[in-house]
Design an enzyme around this catalytic site. Structure first.
Site, PDB file in Angstrom:
ATOM      1  N   ALA A 169       5.011 -24.515  -7.342  1.00 52.70           N
ATOM      2  CA  ALA A 169       3.744 -25.221  -7.560  1.00 52.70           C
ATOM      3  C   ALA A 169       3.102 -25.627  -6.241  1.00 52.70           C
ATOM      4  CB  ALA A 169       3.970 -26.447  -8.446  1.00 52.70           C
TER       5      ALA A 169
ATOM      6  N   GLU B 146       7.459 -31.188   2.934  1.00 49.88           N
ATOM      7  CA  GLU B 146       8.722 -30.888   2.235  1.00 49.88           C
ATOM      8  C   GLU B 146       9.793 -31.834   2.769  1.00 49.88           C
ATOM      9  OE1 GLU B 146      10.060 -28.925  -0.282  1.00 49.88           O
ATOM     10  OE2 GLU B 146      11.788 -30.132   0.333  1.00 49.88           O
TER      11      GLU B 146
ATOM     12  N   ASN C 294      13.712 -26.752  -5.376  1.00 53.22           N
ATOM     13  CA  ASN C 294      14.577 -26.234  -6.418  1.00 53.22           C
ATOM     14  C   ASN C 294      14.183 -24.805  -6.793  1.00 53.22           C
ATOM     15  OD1 ASN C 294      16.834 -27.147  -8.062  1.00 53.22           O
ATOM     16  ND2 ASN C 294      15.488 -26.674  -9.789  1.00 53.22           N
TER      17      ASN C 294
ATOM     18  N   GLY D  63      16.451 -18.773 -10.842  1.00 51.47           N
ATOM     19  CA  GLY D  63      16.866 -17.383 -11.056  1.00 51.47           C
ATOM     20  C   GLY D  63      15.792 -16.341 -10.800  1.00 51.47           C
ATOM     21  N   GLY D  64      14.610 -16.772 -10.426  1.00 56.12           N
ATOM     22  CA  GLY D  64      13.565 -15.803 -10.092  1.00 56.12           C
ATOM     23  C   GLY D  64      13.000 -15.066 -11.292  1.00 56.12           C
TER      24      GLY D  64
ATOM     25  N   ARG E  39      16.475 -22.602 -25.402  1.00 56.41           N
ATOM     26  CA  ARG E  39      17.539 -23.276 -24.673  1.00 56.41           C
ATOM     27  C   ARG E  39      18.065 -24.503 -25.398  1.00 56.41           C
ATOM     28  NH1 ARG E  39      14.950 -22.779 -18.572  1.00 56.41           N
ATOM     29  NH2 ARG E  39      15.710 -20.664 -18.203  1.00 56.41           N
TER      30      ARG E  39
ATOM     31  N   GLU F 125       6.906 -28.925 -12.413  1.00 55.18           N
ATOM     32  CA  GLU F 125       7.871 -29.700 -13.194  1.00 55.18           C
ATOM     33  C   GLU F 125       7.600 -31.202 -13.192  1.00 55.18           C
ATOM     34  OE1 GLU F 125      11.926 -28.880 -12.123  1.00 55.18           O
ATOM     35  OE2 GLU F 125      12.757 -30.177 -13.682  1.00 55.18           O
TER      36      GLU F 125
ATOM     37  N   ILE G  90       8.564 -20.810 -13.590  1.00 58.46           N
ATOM     38  CA  ILE G  90       7.771 -20.107 -12.571  1.00 58.46           C
ATOM     39  C   ILE G  90       6.333 -19.984 -13.065  1.00 58.46           C
ATOM     40  CG2 ILE G  90       7.499 -17.963 -11.277  1.00 58.46           C
ATOM     41  CD1 ILE G  90      10.449 -17.617 -11.213  1.00 58.46           C
TER      42      ILE G  90
END
Lengths: 507, 507
Positions: B50, B69, B77, B82-83, B329, B468, B484
């Protein structure tokens, strides 16, 4: 990593938030130069169970107390609640040989909370129910001479006021507060919390002579609290926009059982000065209400006292039960909300019992009068009236009656302690659909009712909260009768705690 | 009634909160006299999907951008995710004849959200996935040449970076940001938001050269943002105390897949200045992780790419499947967490596939090397190794293989588009247990990524959020591949919106 600022730096931040009360120049001046129109040791916001308990407790302990109620009458939403109070270890339970304990009530509440409840806060409550019950009796509250069994409780432990409303509690407590000299304000809306330059809550901005139907109406005043402010302002079930942010399914088409004042401004105020929000999206629907009347209504009580414990609820399309009628509120509401036709429209379930089952249902007479409860000479007539398959309904009743005789509900494992065979005409029935009822979420508190800061998770000095405005206690679902338990117990805790707080000099 | 103060009065309230940055005397002075160590048009906090998308978008539109950062490396994160990127209408879907659309993806996400998702925010995302995908390709991100099918998605729509990590996206975007002249700050922790006397967010207090392991370490600086601040700071899965306030079941015994920086201070900062909290208790467990390794690990990817879509997961006590391995999930995690022995201890389920199923599992080699994935020559060996009843296991596999041949999972109605018969030795297996993975809750935003005020539910001027740290989008459960999607799409939206904001003069 911990970038959360130190406590000291938070205090400064909070201090800044006095600005709206006094304008920006006030920041350069010490708070002692701030002018209050009136000062007391303790300010309590809200006059429901929690607010009255806090005010009385603080007053009993010798504090001067101001109690602020924004509506034109005392009692808040508590006054229109059903007056059902879950007490673990009441005198009547002892008399009737019902074995109960705070620990048993705790286990029931933990189960209903579905893992989300804060057990330390629950413990506070269950151990406080008997003392809180005695506290109400001391102030003249009268209870019915029988114990009721509400959904999700493993034993009958509900004491209900003789009036069948929470007003049976709030009215005597209001009288007591007046008699003891609590400074009572009606039509007094809190618009802001006032903090000193150390970040301690020291008062409130209000609008006196406020008309809740007119935004910003009334006369601005600023009141100081030497020892602290107790927020006991209830939930936000009537704030459709805010509740939809938390749970978008709770739109304007869903009614609420609450009074129109349940709109959550003081909750939002506390959050805006950095109170910890907890589980705001956990909003409870009452499973016992009727689509045929507004608000809490007459059917809710018919169902809790008669239809659910002494009758059954069926799907009108099949004549069959579809849920344990004494499951907790969430389980029942979730099951009822699934009763939809192929177009997604509600198929209102029918809840009914017989002439023995309704004996204690005080709202029966008015329910019949207003046509929201209906009377039938036979089950066949009942089936016809609602379009239920007649034979299936009769078969379901016979099956259920057999479970009652055997003492075991083979369909849904419902506790049958208070159940009866449904067989003695006439029969009484009502249509059922859930309504928005209770906000489990709110601000985080300590066991001493101190409001927690979202950044530090330590108390915000001078700020206490009790009752429905707090969050985390009941987790995903509050059990019936536990709103009074929560309000009275945490109100008393808050009253004790605020009196014990070190005062600040506001003169 | 509406005691919520007018917008104007809120603005004053927020204004007050500049205090911690400048001391209380600052309130008497206009904000233009405040001193900033550095000023840019836009400040972006966080360098995950983001943050990078927001920074690049704003920079592309001609703004000067500072990116902060707090950790010692870029990517947050996102870099260790997992891309996997859910794209509705990717070129590869078109090539493979997979019929997909933003509307179909929307329906999948709504279903997973269980009524709690904000559909307007979801729409933003699904329609933005293809443009965001193209945006990453433009900056050099490489994807695997096949589309994957993740749980809860009705069609295969997952594009995955060739590196199998989010770093495959964050690294090229970091390079692009540097090349375009974004002012990049590593080890720069935001401690406070700075507001002007009209309540607009105009900057941040930071600690430069901050070491995330040392509280309050680093050099204090104050940075100004003429157009606004974008918070893209991720979730709080690693903040055990805060996550337990929201969901007490997520105690220290549950691991998290997240990097150590996922602790939520900027979220708390926003809440402390009055941002609207939404659904903070909706915290997702990843159902594919392993109790045999720390963090996200190697098994998570083995399961998502092989074990779940091309194998089965069984209860080791019975050898039987117990859940649709491609359910969303929440459904899977809830089912796995119920696998407890009589003492309440976890009975880790076993997920396995065969030698054909593992072909695309890049983490297999290392998983075998570190012993978290195990290899067996026969199903019997596999059963013996984990103590699974051998015959029951073989029967379960034969049953499942029959479903694959028939194209219909009669046990759990799992989509079988990518499923294969499990029969070609060797077999590969891993133990499974959920870990805290993603915070669905966060601050409320508009479709333009403006952060909402808790009292007014209108935007807090100058404050934007993406990814997030925002709440309400995914409701009760986020689908895989949609972090993503959310991060990149809302990041780009925030970058656009902040650039379009009227600047304030900070010099």
């Amino acid at each position: 990593m911990k970038t959360t600022p130190s406590r000291r730096s938070f205090l400064k931040l909070a201090a800044a938030c006095t600005a709206p009360a006094f304008g920006s120049l006030a920041f350069a001046a010490p708070q002692t130069q701030q002018k209050f129109d009136k000062v007391a040791d303790v300010i309590v916001i809200g006059s429901g169970f929690a607010g009255l308990a806090a005010a009385l407790e603080a007053k009993e302990k010798g504090a001067s107390v101001m109690l602020l109620e924004k509506m034109p009458a005392y009692g808040g939403n508590s006054a229109i609640n059903g007056g059902a109070f879950a007490v673990a270890g009441s005198p009547l339970q002892e008399k009737e040989g019902i074995k109960d304990s705070p620990e048993l009530m705790l286990q029931d509440m933990i189960k209903s909370g579905r893992g989300l409840s804060h057990v330390d806060l629950l413990k506070n409550i269950v151990y406080g129910t008997r003392p809180a019950f005695d506290f109400t009796v001391k102030y003249g509250v009268k209870y019915k001479p029988f114990v009721q069994h509400f959904g999700g409780h493993s034993v009958p432990r509900i004491m209900q006021t003789v009036e069948s409303t929470g007003g049976g509690i709030t009215r005597p407590l209001v009288e007591a507060a007046k008699n003891l000299g609590v400074d009572m304000h009606l039509g007094c809306a809190v618009t802001d919390l006032v903090l000193n330059d150390e970040g301690r809550v020291i008062g409130v901005k209000v609008l006196e002579r406020h008309d809740y139907r007119k935004e910003n109406s009334g006369v601005p005043q600023v009141y100081g609290a030497r020892k602290g402010v107790v927020a006991a302002t209830g939930g936000f079930s009537q704030n459709v926009a805010f509740r939809m942010q938390q749970d978008p399914t709770l739109g304007p088409n869903l009614e609420s059982t609450n009074h129109p004042g349940a709109t959550g401004e003081v909750l939002q105020n506390m959050l805006a000065i950095g109170a910890l929000p907890i589980q705001l999206d956990q909003i409870q629907l009452g499973p016992w209400s009727s689509p045929d009347e507004r608000g809490f209504g007459l059917v809710s009580q018919f169902n809790t006292i008669a239809g659910f414990p002494k009758g059954i609820m069926v799907d009108k399309r099949t004549g069959k039960r579809f849920v344990n009628e004494l499951a907790d509120r969430k389980a029942r509401s979730d099951a009822i909300l699934k009763q939809l036709d192929e177009n997604g429209k509600p198929v209102y379930p029918i809840c009914f019992t017989d002439s023995v089952g309704v004996k204690q249902a005080q709202t029966l007479k008015n329910g019949l009068k207003y046509g929201v409860i209906k009377k039938f000479n036979t089950l066949g007539e009942l089936a016809d009236a609602y379009g239920i398959p007649k034979e299936a309904l009769i078969k379901q009743v016979e099956e259920f009656n057999a479970y009652v005789r055997e003492g075991k509900d083979k369909q849904f494992d419902r506790p049958l302690a208070l159940a009866i065979e449904i067989k003695k005409a006439p029969f009484y029935a009502a249509r059922v659909w859930p309504k928005v009822h209770y906000c489990m979420g709110g601000v985080g508190i300590t066991k001493n009712a101190e409001v927690l800061n979202v950044r530090t998770q330590k108390p915000i000095p001078g700020l206490y909260a009790a009752g429905e405005v707090t969050g985390g206690t009941h987790g995903a679902s509050r059990l019936g009768g536990c709103a009074i338990a929560d309000g009275l117990v945490t109100g008393r805790v808050a009253g004790d705690a605020v009196v014990a707080n070190t005062p600040v000099n506001l003169e």
